[in-house]
Design an enzyme around this catalytic site. Structure first.
Site, short mmCIF file in Angstrom:
data_model
loop_
_atom_site.label_atom_id
_atom_site.label_comp_id
_atom_site.label_asym_id
_atom_site.label_seq_id
_atom_site.Cartn_x
_atom_site.Cartn_y
_atom_site.Cartn_z
N CYS A 1 -113.55 41.94 11.52
CA CYS A 1 -113.95 40.38 11.89
C CYS A 1 -113.57 39.63 10.58
O CYS A 1 -114.10 40.18 9.38
CB CYS A 1 -115.31 40.72 12.06
SG CYS A 1 -115.94 38.92 12.80
N CYS B 1 -75.99 21.07 30.66
CA CYS B 1 -76.64 20.48 29.79
C CYS B 1 -76.41 20.30 28.47
O CYS B 1 -77.03 19.65 27.65
CB CYS B 1 -78.10 21.12 29.96
SG CYS B 1 -78.34 22.60 29.21
S1 SF4 Z 1 -74.63 27.57 29.48
FE1 SF4 Z 1 -76.94 27.04 29.83
S2 SF4 Z 1 -77.40 25.79 27.91
FE2 SF4 Z 1 -75.14 25.89 28.19
S3 SF4 Z 1 -74.39 24.19 29.31
FE3 SF4 Z 1 -74.59 25.59 30.76
S4 SF4 Z 1 -76.88 25.75 31.62
FE4 SF4 Z 1 -76.78 24.35 29.44
#
Ligand code: SF4
Ligand SMILES: Cc1cc2nc3c(=O)[nH]c(=O)nc-3n(C[C@H](O)[C@H](O)[C@H](O)COP(=O)(O)O)c2cc1C
Ligand code: SF4
Lengths: 429, 78
Positions: free
Chosen positions: A135, A345
Site C-alpha cells: 500500500c 487514410c
Molecule cells: S494502410 Fe492503413 S493506415 Fe495506411 S492508408 Fe491504408 S488504411 Fe490508412
C-alpha cells in the site's frame, strides 16, 4: 469442460479467480455474494491497526472514450474493527468451506504485532495469509505497506516473523514502486514466503482540475499521491510477474494482479507464470458478475486448445521472455500494405514519414488510383504503420528470410571483443 | 537517399575486401560508427580500415564474423 481448480502453494481453490484485497472484499456480505457469483477465492480487505479513511478517496482516468482506463485511490486498509472482520470471515468460511479465503495483513514492523495478528486470524480458519507490503499511501507514512515493501531486509525479516507462528501458507504481496521487483521477491522467499502476489498499486496522481486547480481526488482542497491500478497498469504488472517467474531464486508460485478484466488477461498472466490471479478494479467497475464471462471464456479457450486443466497454462510463455541482448538481430519483418483492405487514410504514410524511416511511398496504380506502397528494403519492421492503421488487415507484418544466420547482441559483443583481443596481440607481437 | 542504398554501398565495400582475401582483424565502435580493420596475409596486405555508418552494415560485418567462428568450431570438431 476443463478442470479449473488450482493448488496455489498448497491452497486449494475451485478456480483461479480470486478477488484482490480491496473494497469488494470488505465484508462477509460482499464476499459471500462474490462466491455465489462464481469467484473461487477472496483476499479479505487488509486487516490491521484501526484506520480512518478520507472522503473523497477514489479517482479514475477516462481515456479516449473508455471509462476507467485507470483507477486511483488514497484509501487505507479496513476501517472496521478486527473482531467484526474475524466473525464475518468465520461465517463466510463456514458457509463456503470449499472456497478460498486469504487474510491480508498489515501491522507495524514489530515481531510481537505480527505474531498476535497471525494467531488471531488463523484461529478462525483462513486458508492462507497475504502480507501487504504494497500500500503506497497513508500506511507508508507510518512505516507500513510500501515503506516496508521498499526495504528488502524488512520484507525478509517480517516474513520470517510471520513464518515463526504461521500454520497456513504465507503469500507476500509486493509493491511495484521499486527499481527491481526481483530483489524484493527474493528477500521475501529468503524470509520463508510460500508464494508472492503482485502488483499492488503504483504511485500516481490521477489529475488536476483545470478550473479549481485542485488535485483529483481532493480532500477539502488538498491532495496526496495515490495508488494506480486498472487496465492501464496491466503491462507493468505482467512484466513484473514475468521477471519474477523467470528468476530462479524466486521460484515460488505467483498470484498475478494488475489490470485483469477479461479471461484473455487471465490466460496471459497464467502463461507468464501466475498460478492464480486476483482482480479489483474490474469488479469495482462492473460488479461481481464479470466472473461468469471470465469462467465461460476460459473454459471455451481451454477446450479449444485441447487442455484438460487450467494448470497446463502456467508458465508456458516464460521461456519466451528473455533479455534484449539475446534477441536475434538478423530476424527481419517488413510491412506490406494490402490494397484491397486499405481505405487510403494515409495515417501509415504520416507515421512512417514523421516518426519512422520514410519508406511508404504514395504512388498511382495502373488505373490511376492513389495507392501506398512500402519500400521493403528500407523498412525496418518497426510495426508503427500497422499500429496506427485503422483498417483491418490493411497492413501485414511479414517475416522475410534474409539468409543471415541468427546473431544476438551478446554474441556480437563477445565475438567483437575476441577479434579485437586477437588483433591487439597480433599488433603487439 | 534511400537507407538501403547507403547500407548496400557499405556492404559491397566489406564483401569486396573479403572477396580479395582480407579478414576482419578488429572492430572499434564509437559515436561515428564502427571502424573495421581488415588484414591479409597472402599476399600480404592491410591493414585497411572501413568506417561503417549504417546499423545494417555493422550487423552484416558481425554476421560474417559469427559465420567464421561457427565454421572454425565445426572444423575443430571434425
Ligand atoms: S494502410 Fe492503413 S493506415 Fe495506411 S492508408 Fe491504408 S488504411 Fe490508412
Ligand atoms: C480502492 C482500493 C483499495 C485497495 N485496498 C487494498 C488493501 O486494503 N490491501 C491490499 O493489499 N491492496 C489493496 N488494493 C490494491 C488491490 O488489491 C490490487 O493490488 C490493485 O488494485 C491492482 O489490481 P487491479 O488492477 O485489478 O485493481 C486496493 C485497491 C483499490 C483500488
Ligand atoms: S514498419 Fe516502420 S519502417 Fe516499415 S513501413 Fe511501417 S512505419 Fe515504416
Amino acid at each position: 469442460m476443463a478442470d479449473l481448480s488450482i493448488d496455489f502453494a498448497g491452497i486449494k481453490s475451485p478456480n483461479p479467480f480470486w478477488l484482490a484485497s480491496a473494497p469488494p472484499t470488505n465484508t462477509g456480505y460482499q464476499v459471500q455474494r462474490a462466491f455465489e457469483a462464481g469467484w473461487g477465492g477472496a483476499v479479505w480487505k487488509t486487516l490491521g491497526e484501526p484506520v480512518i479513511n478520507t472522503s473523497a478517496r477514489f479517482a479514475a482516468v477516462h481515456f479516449g472514450g473508455q471509462r476507467v482506463a485507470g483507477f486511483n485511490n488514497i484509501e487505507l486498509i479496513t476501517d472496521r474493527p478486527l473482531e467484526v472482520n474475524l466473525k464475518e470471515i468465520y461465517e463466510t468460511k463456514r458457509r463456503f468451506p470449499h472456497h478460498t479465503i486469504i487474510a491480508s495483513l498489515m501491522v507495524e514492523p514489530k515481531r510481537e504485532k505480527w505474531h498476535e495478528i497471525v494467531k488471531r486470524v488463523e484461529a478462525i480458519g483462513v486458508d492462507g495469509l497475504e502480507l501487504n507490503f504494497g500500500c503506497p499511501h497513508g500506511m507508508a507514512e507510518r512505516g507500513m505497506g510500501a515503506a516496508s515493501g521498499q526495504q528488502p531486509d524488512l520484507v525478509q525479516a517480517q516474513t520470517a516473523w510471520v513464518k515463526e507462528v504461521a500454520t497456513t501458507p504465507v503469500i507476500v504481496k509486493l509493491t511495484p514502486n521499486i527499481t527491481d521487483i526481483t530483489v524484493v521477491a527474493r528477500h521475501a522467499v529468503k524470509g520463508g514466503a510460500d508464494a508472492i502476489s503482485l502488483i499492488n498499486t503504483i504511485n500516481s496522481l490521477a489529475g488536476v482540475d483545470i478550473h479549481s486547480w485542485n488535485t483529483i481526488p481532493n480532500v477539502g482542497g488538498q491532495g496526496a499521491h495515490g495508488g494506480y491500478c486498472g487496465p492501464a497498469v496491466k503491462p507493468i504488472a505482467l512484466s513484473m510477474v514475468a521477471e519474477c517467474a523467470r528468476d530462479r531464486e524466486v521460484g515460488v508460485p505467483i498470484s498475478g494482479i494488475g489490470g485483469i478484466s477479461t479471461w484473455q488477461d487471465v490466460v496471459e498472466f497464467m502463461l507468464m507464470g501466475s498460478t492464480g490471479i486476483q482482480v479489483c478494479t474490474a469488479v469495482m467497475h462492473h460488479g461481481f458478475r464479470i466472473v461468469e464471462e471470465m469462467i465461460d471464456g476460459l473454459n471455451h479457450y481451454l477446450d479449444e486448445k485441447g487442455l484438460a486443466s487450467v494448470t497446463e497454462l502456467i508458465g508456458k510463455s516464460v521461456p519466451k521472455y528473455s533479455n534484449w541482448g539475446d534477441l536475434d538481430l538478423n530476424y527481419q519483418v517488413v510491412a506490406r500494405i494490402n490494397e484491397e483492405n486499405c481505405i487510403n487514410c494515409n495515417k501509415c504514410h504520416i507515421a512512417c514519414e514523421d516518426a519512422s524511416h520514410q519508406c511508404i511511398d504514395m504512388l498511382t496504380n495502373a488505373e490511376g488510383k492513389a495507392i501506398l506502397q512500402v519500400r521493403e528494403e528500407d523498412c525496418v519492421g518497426c510495426n508503427l504503420c500497422s499500429i496506427v492503421c485503422p483498417a483491418d488487415r490493411a497492413i501485414d507484418m511479414i517475416a522475410l528470410d534474409n539468409g543471415a544466420a541468427p546473431m544476438s547482441w551478446n554474441q556480437r559483443s563477445r565475438i567483437i571483443s575476441g577479434v579485437n583481443g586477437a588483433y591487439s596481440e597480433a599488433e603487439a607481437g | 537517399m534511400s537507407a538501403f542504398a547507403e547500407f548496400d554501398r557499405e556492404r559491397q565495400e566489406i564483401d569486396n575486401l573479403i572477396g580479395l582475401g582480407y579478414t576482419i582483424a578488429g572492430i572499434y565502435e564509437d559515436l561515428d560508427g564502427a571502424r573495421v580493420t581488415f588484414i591479409r596475409s597472402e599476399p600480404a596486405g592491410g591493414p585497411v580500415e572501413l568506417l561503417l555508418l549504417t546499423a545494417d552494415a555493422r550487423k552484416h560485418v558481425t554476421t560474417l564474423l559469427v559465420g567464421r567462428t561457427r565454421q572454425t568450431a565445426a572444423e575443430i570438431h571434425r
